[in-house]
Design a protein around this motif. Structure first.
Motif, PDB file in Angstrom:
ATOM      1  N   ALA A  16       0.812  -1.215   0.000  1.00  0.00           N
ATOM      2  CA  ALA A  16       0.000   0.000   0.000  1.00  0.00           C
ATOM      3  C   ALA A  16       0.846   1.267   0.000  1.00  0.00           C
ATOM      4  N   TYR A  20       1.297   4.122  -6.581  1.00  0.00           N
ATOM      5  CA  TYR A  20       0.670   3.746  -7.845  1.00  0.00           C
ATOM      6  C   TYR A  20       0.136   4.954  -8.604  1.00  0.00           C
ATOM      7  N   THR A  21      -0.586   5.814  -7.904  1.00  0.00           N
ATOM      8  CA  THR A  21      -1.172   6.963  -8.582  1.00  0.00           C
ATOM      9  C   THR A  21      -0.093   7.827  -9.202  1.00  0.00           C
ATOM     10  N   GLN A 209      -8.836  -5.085  -2.406  1.00  0.00           N
ATOM     11  CA  GLN A 209      -9.178  -3.674  -2.567  1.00  0.00           C
ATOM     12  C   GLN A 209      -8.049  -2.905  -3.216  1.00  0.00           C
ATOM     13  N   LEU A 210      -6.808  -3.253  -2.867  1.00  0.00           N
ATOM     14  CA  LEU A 210      -5.655  -2.608  -3.480  1.00  0.00           C
ATOM     15  C   LEU A 210      -5.622  -2.882  -4.981  1.00  0.00           C
ATOM     16  N   LYS A 212      -8.191  -3.593  -6.879  1.00  0.00           N
ATOM     17  CA  LYS A 212      -9.298  -2.864  -7.497  1.00  0.00           C
ATOM     18  C   LYS A 212      -8.975  -1.378  -7.637  1.00  0.00           C
ATOM     19  N   ASP A 213      -8.333  -0.812  -6.628  1.00  0.00           N
ATOM     20  CA  ASP A 213      -7.957   0.600  -6.702  1.00  0.00           C
ATOM     21  C   ASP A 213      -6.979   0.835  -7.855  1.00  0.00           C
ATOM     22  N   LYS A 216      -8.892   0.639 -11.162  1.00  0.00           N
ATOM     23  CA  LYS A 216      -9.679   1.842 -11.424  1.00  0.00           C
ATOM     24  C   LYS A 216      -8.788   2.983 -11.903  1.00  0.00           C
ATOM     25  N   GLN A 217      -7.626   3.145 -11.279  1.00  0.00           N
ATOM     26  CA  GLN A 217      -6.691   4.191 -11.698  1.00  0.00           C
ATOM     27  C   GLN A 217      -6.213   3.949 -13.129  1.00  0.00           C
ATOM     28  N   LYS A 225     -14.654   3.705 -16.107  1.00  0.00           N
ATOM     29  CA  LYS A 225     -14.836   3.454 -14.686  1.00  0.00           C
ATOM     30  C   LYS A 225     -15.616   2.151 -14.500  1.00  0.00           C
TER      31      LYS A 225
END
Length: 225
Positions: A16, A20-21, A209-210, A212-213, A216-217, A225
């Protein structure tokens, strides 16, 4: 499309910490992400055919049939490249670990991703359409919660290959930048797929969840989306 398993002992907390972003939008690791972000968002994201293919896959609709081989303008070899420059994407990303132990674990895991992908049957090494297909197919597969079929992967790769080969930015891109884009896409796509696969096997909600995040990015680069 087969998932790439990542090393299970790397904790979700350590993963985490990875930016990534920033890697996707150019706010960090500028040499890598400037080529990566500009090439995708400025050039390929304008391709309606690619967006339509991914949108259909996200909706779990039957994918459009890929055109027959004679309809392709370019062979897959058109997006091949000869690797050049420092291949230090794993080192850049693993630096986000909080402790020497976390950084070492992340580095070991990240360095294993590209060789693992390239060792799979049918994967074309050192080819940008292969890397971008893995990146976006992994994201779609995670968010649609289903396997991305071989036919879909082939169709998307052909669309990517056509778009890349005729893009002016690709024609003028240096071998170093092509290598950086390839490594970033391969590592991001492989990591997403591996996280999702591990999460389903272990029941690790944080890893899922990581993944999936990240997915999405990634799809946000195509305004999906």
């Amino acid at each position: 499309m087969r998932s790439i398993l990542v090393v299970a002992f790397v904790s979700s907390a350590a993963l985490a910490q990875m930016p990534y972003t920033n890697m996707l939008n150019g706010r960090q690791f500028s040499t890598m992400s400037s080529a990566y972000g500009d090439f995708i968002t400025t050039q390929l994201s304008r391709r309606d055919s690619i967006r339509a293919s991914m949108r259909a896959s996200l909706a779990k609709a039957p994918p459009p049939a890929p055109p027959s081989a004679p309809a392709y303008k370019f062979q897959l070899a058109a997006t091949d490249f000869k690797p050049a420059g420092l291949r230090n994407v794993p080192e850049q990303l693993s630096a986000a670990g909080k402790t020497p132990e976390e950084r070492a674990q992340l580095l070991e895991m990240l360095k294993a991703i590209v060789p693992a992908i390239e060792a799979q049957p049918g994967v074309r090494k050192n080819n940008l359409s292969s890397a971008l297909t893995l990146l976006f197919a992994s994201a779609v597969q995670i968010l649609a919660e289903r396997e991305f079929s071989d036919a879909e992967a082939e169709g998307l790769q052909r669309l990517m290959n056509e778009a890349i080969a005729e893009t002016p930015a690709f024609k003028t891109m240096s071998a170093q930048k092509r290598t950086a884009v390839y490594d970033a896409c391969m590592i991001t796509g492989g990591l997403m797929a591996g996280l999702a696969s591990n999460a389903k096997e272990s029941g690790d909600a944080a890893q899922l969840q990581l993944a999936k995040d990240m997915a999405k990015q990634t799809l946000a680069l195509f305004d999906l989306k």
